[in-house]
Every structure is written in structure tokens, then in C-alpha cells.
Design a protein around this motif. Structure first.
Motif, short mmCIF file in Angstrom:
data_model
loop_
_atom_site.label_atom_id
_atom_site.label_comp_id
_atom_site.label_asym_id
_atom_site.label_seq_id
_atom_site.Cartn_x
_atom_site.Cartn_y
_atom_site.Cartn_z
N GLN A 321 -26.66 92.33 29.22
CA GLN A 321 -26.24 93.19 30.82
C GLN A 321 -27.40 94.47 30.45
O GLN A 321 -27.62 94.84 29.31
CB GLN A 321 -25.07 93.90 31.24
N THR A 326 -27.33 103.09 41.77
CA THR A 326 -27.34 101.96 42.98
C THR A 326 -27.43 103.94 44.26
O THR A 326 -26.41 103.96 43.25
CB THR A 326 -26.57 101.33 43.56
N ASN A 335 -24.35 100.39 37.97
CA ASN A 335 -23.74 99.23 37.08
C ASN A 335 -24.20 98.33 36.51
O ASN A 335 -25.19 97.95 36.63
CB ASN A 335 -23.10 98.55 38.85
N VAL A 337 -25.24 94.64 35.73
CA VAL A 337 -25.59 93.60 36.22
C VAL A 337 -25.66 92.32 35.04
O VAL A 337 -26.33 92.95 34.06
CB VAL A 337 -26.90 93.50 37.17
N TRP A 339 -28.40 89.87 32.98
CA TRP A 339 -29.87 89.60 33.10
C TRP A 339 -30.15 89.29 31.81
O TRP A 339 -30.15 88.52 30.70
CB TRP A 339 -30.73 90.93 32.24
N GLN A 397 -38.61 89.24 38.10
CA GLN A 397 -38.23 90.26 39.26
C GLN A 397 -37.03 90.38 39.53
O GLN A 397 -35.92 90.12 38.79
CB GLN A 397 -38.39 89.70 40.89
N ASP A 399 -34.62 91.23 41.86
CA ASP A 399 -33.38 90.77 42.49
C ASP A 399 -33.01 89.30 42.06
O ASP A 399 -32.42 88.56 42.95
CB ASP A 399 -34.76 90.67 44.09
N ILE A 401 -30.85 89.09 39.99
CA ILE A 401 -29.68 88.83 40.12
C ILE A 401 -29.29 89.00 40.62
O ILE A 401 -27.54 88.65 40.96
CB ILE A 401 -29.70 90.47 39.18
N ASN A 402 -29.47 88.67 42.46
CA ASN A 402 -28.71 88.50 43.52
C ASN A 402 -28.81 86.93 43.48
O ASN A 402 -28.28 86.23 44.47
CB ASN A 402 -29.65 88.64 44.46
N THR A 403 -29.49 86.15 42.82
CA THR A 403 -29.72 84.66 43.14
C THR A 403 -28.86 84.41 41.57
O THR A 403 -29.52 84.59 40.80
CB THR A 403 -31.32 84.14 43.08
N PRO A 404 -27.85 83.33 42.13
CA PRO A 404 -27.13 82.76 41.46
C PRO A 404 -27.79 81.89 40.95
O PRO A 404 -28.74 80.30 41.28
CB PRO A 404 -25.82 81.87 41.80
#
Length: 554
Positions: A321, A326, A335, A337, A339, A397, A399, A401-404
Motif C-alpha cells: 500500500q 485527504t 489513508n 490505499v 497500489w 495516474q 486515481d 486506486i478508484n477503479t477496481p
């Protein structure tokens, strides 16, 4: 009466004779199935040179849970084996917190010495308590001290696996400590500079750790253009060359000098990034950066040894991770996340270098290919089966991390990340025009070894307040990884002439009681162990009494 006295006298004489003979003919028998108390020859050699007392303080005493009691017992038995080979080995078990009036102060002092504590839960008489244990040993000889970690953790390991891993590691850990204390002449390691390699502060923990084994010096390849003979002669004074994350192109002249060093018998450890990409470059307004291929001009060099470094990035569902912030100001939250570009690599335990390792952390690593050839190649580390590679140039990018992830795309895993190459190396420039003239050119070398790893950041320690942290420790997630141990094993294997590193191949399996069977069959076994002996005693008592009455009438 005389016959009885004669028999007793003979028995005593035999007993005295047996003791006298035992003092001259001492032996110990290892009846374990895996031979875990039989020391290897390399371990025996490690204690043979001690001519003065070696005092070992094992900080493993007091109120211990069962797994640590087992570890303590195994440590004692192993050290007894070492002591049987050299009676200068003395050891004792101590509880560093026993009787301490300022426990917090003692804990701080021990941590300052680099002794990391372990928090354990102890259940006794229905009460649960937390205890701090320091599973370490301090080996003292003359004015030198070597720390020995006794507890070997592994991510996701059960209690049984943790104890097995620890016991399996004990012989190597103590033999390694004894070897450090006995080193008379250290081998030399050259840290190669001049091509944008990692700065010293980012390798500080690793270099500090290997100083117990080796002498370290720096060799800069900038002078190759003006005085190649001098650079090669300096390089030949070292046993191994360490090249850590170069970022600038190697000239053909610099490659030729390294080639002649390796062909002449010099060992080498390469940590190479074929793609230019750093996590810090993503922390901008767009949250993105371009991953670009890096031209180091080394492709033909490694191709000769049967290795191809690919210009790609490994994306792995077994990941480590990163931490992102945020919010703003005092309301900021950090937090962890996922990677996927930081693979968490588990060893296959198929070589003394990678045996019994904690997970190793890679960061923006590429993949390797091994090619058919005359050199022996052993894969040391590889990505998980659920991994894939992505070509570069590529926009990375945050983001993501926001895409499964689409798991169907992770179907071509087990990418090679590290390889050991062994053989009688030929010059890369054999049958080629030489880029410069040297007094003596070697085309065919002796038996040799090199290791190539596809991530320069494997050796990189983090920095806090200008001070280097321990290699493998992530200050953002507070996790430890096995990078340092793996890289130390790499050096020890490449330079070890005593066979000490091969002790790591030893397999130990300690039997444990089945907790479910204990609970289910507790009453039965209590009756068997307590009631049966009493019943047998009563039965034999009645029988003997009946025989006596029948024979003597009393």
C-alpha cells in the motif's frame, strides 16, 4: 551375603569405569527426524577459532506464552550443541524487564540498541494480559557485540509457522554472528558511482548493515575516459561491484571496464530500473505522470549473460500500500490505499538466498526474461500469478486506486524480477571491436556469479528528518518488508566461500499439539495418565500380596 557384596562391588566398578570412559569418549546423539541439532560443518567452523569466552545473553525469559517457551527451549538446545564444539561458548537467559523500576526507560534503551520488541497476548487462569518481549540474543566476544534476532516473522503466518520459521533460522543466525566476530580479513565491495546511482543516504542502512562482513569503497567510472587502466586496476582490488539504480547511460568504454572486471572473476550485484517513474512525480495538480523507458545502454551487456531487461511495468494484485492524504490543514487524514505498481513478492523458498524470507517490496519494477545459453540461471523472485505487465510510455495516474481492477486481465503472471547467473563468463566484447585499448584483455574467465534485479528501489531506505530509516521499513504504513535480509543474502551468497549461507536450506518441522483434540479428549487423557498408573499399581500390589500369601502363608 558375600555373593551380594561381590555383585554390588562389580556393579560399582563397572559404573566408575563407564564414567571414566565417558570422560574420554564424549558423544551426543541427534534422534530428531530432521536432524535439527546436528550442526553443519560451516557452523562448527564458525566457533572453532574462539580462544576466549563468548558470552551470549538471550533476552527470552520470564512469563512467556507457549510458542516463546518452545523457541527458548530450541535456542537452549542449539547453543548446547555449539558449546559442545567449543567450551568457550557460555550462555544464559535473562528477562531484561525483570526488577526494572523504570520499565519504559529500559524499553527505550533497548530499542535504541536496535532491539525491536514484540507484543504478545498471554492467557493464564482465565485472565488475558499483554506482555512485551524482546526475542533477541547478544553475542559478546572481547570488545565486540553482535545482535541476533530469534523471532522470524512472516506475513500471515500462523503460530506454528512462526515458531518453525524462527527455529529454522536459529543455526544460521548464531553461526552468522560467530562468523562476524571471527572475521580477520574482510572482503571488499565497490559501490559504483558516476552514472546517476542512488545517493549514499538512500543506501545508508544497507551499507551500515554489511560493514560487519565487508569493507566498502566507492569507484567512479567518470575517469574511464581519461585513465581506463587505473580504474580497472582499482576495481580489481574489490571482490564485488554493487550497481544500484543507475539513471544515466553507460558508455561502451565504461561497459568494457565492467566487462573485464567480471570476466576477470569479479562478482556483481545489479539493481536496474529500465523505466523512469517515481511515486513522488505523481504528487502534482493533475495527479499523473508519464512513465518513460530509460536508456542505460546495457541491453547487449546483459544479453550476453542470457538476461533481457524489459521496458515495462509490473502490475500485481498482490501489492503493497501507499498512503494518501485527504482533507486540508488540521482535518487532513492519511489513508492507506492499494497500489498495484508496488508488488509484494513472496519467495518460493527454493534457494538459500530466498529461503524463509519475509515478503519483499518492489516499486515500479519491470520484468526480466531469461534466454537459453550456457550459463546457469536461477530465478530468485517473481511476481504473483495474478499480475501482468504494461508497456511504456504510459500515463500513470493516482486515481487508478478508484477503479477496481479487471481480474480477467491478470492472467499472465509469474514475471521474473530477480535472477542469479552462474558460470565461466566470457567477455561481452568477445569477437567485437574493443572500445578502448588495455594492456591485458581477458576473453574467457573463471567460474563466477552475478545477480540481476529489476528494481533499483529494492535497496532504497526511506528518510525521516534527514536520517535514514531501516531498509524494508515503510514509515507511512508502519510495515516491515524483507528487502534488507534478501539483499544481504545476495551478497553473502556471491561472496561466501565457507558455505555458511547454505545453512539457510535446512528444513525444520516442529510437532505441535492439536488444540481441538486437546479440548475434545482432555478428560480421556487425564484418566489415562493419572488413573491408569494408579490402577496398575493397585493390581500389581494385590497380585504380589496374593503370591506372597500363597508362598509364605503371610
Amino acid at each position: 551375603m558375600k555373593k551380594r557384596l561381590l555383585s554390588i562391588t562389580k556393579a560399582l566398578a563397572l559404573l566408575v569405569l563407564a564414567n571414566i570412559l565417558a570422560s574420554f569418549f564424549y558423544t551426543r546423539l541427534d534422534l530428531t527426524e530432521d536432524g535439527r541439532y546436528t550442526l553443519s560443518q560451516a557452523s562448527i567452523n564458525s566457533v572453532g577459532a574462539f580462544s576466549a569466552p563468548v558470552i551470549i545473553d538471550i533476552l527470552l525469559d520470564g512469563n512467556l506464552p507457549p510458542e516463546f517457551i518452545k523457541l527458548k527451549l530450541e535456542t537452549r538446545q542449539l547453543l548446547e550443541e555449539f558449546a559442545s564444539k567449543n567450551n568457550n561458548i557460555k550462555f544464559n537467559f535473562v528477562n531484561p524487564l525483570e526488577g526494572a523500576s523504570q520499565i519504559d526507560g529500559v524499553i527505550t534503551d533497548l530499542q535504541g540498541l536496535g532491539l525491536t520488541p514484540t507484543n504478545v497476548t498471554i492467557e493464564q487462569n482465565g485472565k488475558v494480559s499483554q506482555e512485551i518481549i524482546f526475542p533477541w540474543a547478544m553475542v559478546n566476544y572481547n570488545n565486540s557485540t553482535v545482535k541476533v534476532p530469534l523471532l522470524k516473522n512472516k506475513l500471515g503466518a500462523s503460530t506454528e509457522e512462526r515458531v518453525n520459521n524462527s527455529v529454522q533460522h536459529l543455526e544460521y543466525a548464531f553461526a552468522d554472528a560467530f562468523t562476524k566476530l571471527n572475521i580477520q580479513e574482510k572482503k571488499k565491495i565497490a559501490i559504483i558511482k558516476g552514472n546517476g546511482e542512488l545517493g549514499d543516504i538512500f543506501m545508508a542502512d544497507y551499507l551500515t548493515s554489511i560493514r560487519d562482513y565487508y569493507n566498502i569503497g566507492a569507484i567512479t567510472l567518470d575517469s574511464v575516459a581519461t585513465n581506463p587502466e587505473k580504474v580497472l586496476e582499482q576495481l580489481k582490488g574489490f571482490d564485488l561491484a554493487l550497481i544500484a539504480k543507475p539513471t544515466e547511460t553507460f558508455t561502451d568504454e565504461e561497459k568494457f571496464i565492467l566487462d573485464q572486471y567480471i570476466t576477470g572473476g569479479g562478482k556483481s550485484l545489479w539493481l536496474i530500473d529500465q523505466v523512469a517513474m517515481e511515486l513522488d512525480s505523481l504528487f502534482n495538480e493533475t495527479g499523473s505522470a508519464m512513465a518513460m523507458p530509460r536508456n542505460l545502454n546495457l541491453n547487449d551487456f546483459f544479453f550476453k549473460y542470457g538476461v533481457r531487461l524489459n521496458t515495462d511495468l509490473v502490475n500485481d494484485l498482490y501489492f503493497t500500500q501507499i498512503v494518501l492524504a485527504t482533507g486540508e490543514g488540521n482535518s487532513s487524514q492519511y489513508n492507506p490505499v492499494p497500489w498495484y505498481y508496488n508488488p509484494m513478492v513472496f519467495s518460493k523458498n527454493d534457494h538459500s538466498i530466498n529461503n524463509n524470507l519475509e515478503a519483499v517490496r518492489f516499486q515500479f519494477t519491470g520484468s526480466l526474461d531469461t534466454l537459453a545459453g550456457k550459463y546457469s540461471k536461477q530465478i530468485l523472485l517473481s511476481s504473483s500469478p495474478l499480475s501482468k505487465t504494461e508497456g511504456v510510455p504510459k500515463q500513470i495516474q493516482l486515481d487508478v486506486i478508484n477503479t477496481p481492477p479487471d481480474k480477467d486481465l491478470y492472467n499472465d503472471g509469474n514475471k521474473i524480477l530477480g535472477v542469479l547467473i552462474e558460470g565461466a563468463f566470457q567477455s561481452t566484447f568477445l569477437n567485437r571491436v574493443k572500445p578502448l585499448k588495455l594492456n591485458k584483455i581477458v576473453d574467457q574467465g573463471p567460474e563466477n556469479k552475478m545477480i540481476v534485479l529489476s528494481d533499483g528501489d529494492l535497496i532504497r531506505n526511506q528518510v525521516r528528518n534527514g536520517r535514514p530509516l531501516e531498509l524494508g521499513y515503510d514509515k507511512w504504513t508502519n510495515n516491515f518488508f524483507g528487502n534488507k535480509e534478501f539483499l544481504i543474502n545476495c551478497l553473502n551468497y556471491l561472496l561466501d566461500d565457507t558455505g555458511l549461507i547454505n545453512i539457510r536450506n535446512k528444513k525444520v518441522s516442529i510437532p505441535f499439539l492439536d488444540e481441538e483434540k486437546i479440548n475434545d479428549q482432555k478428560t480421556k487423557w487425564q484418566l489415562i495418565n493419572i488413573g491408569l498408573p494408579l490402577c496398575l499399581t493397585l493390581i500389581f500390589g494385590f497380585l504380589i500380596n496374593a503370591i506372597r500369601k500363597k508362598k509364605y502363608g503371610v
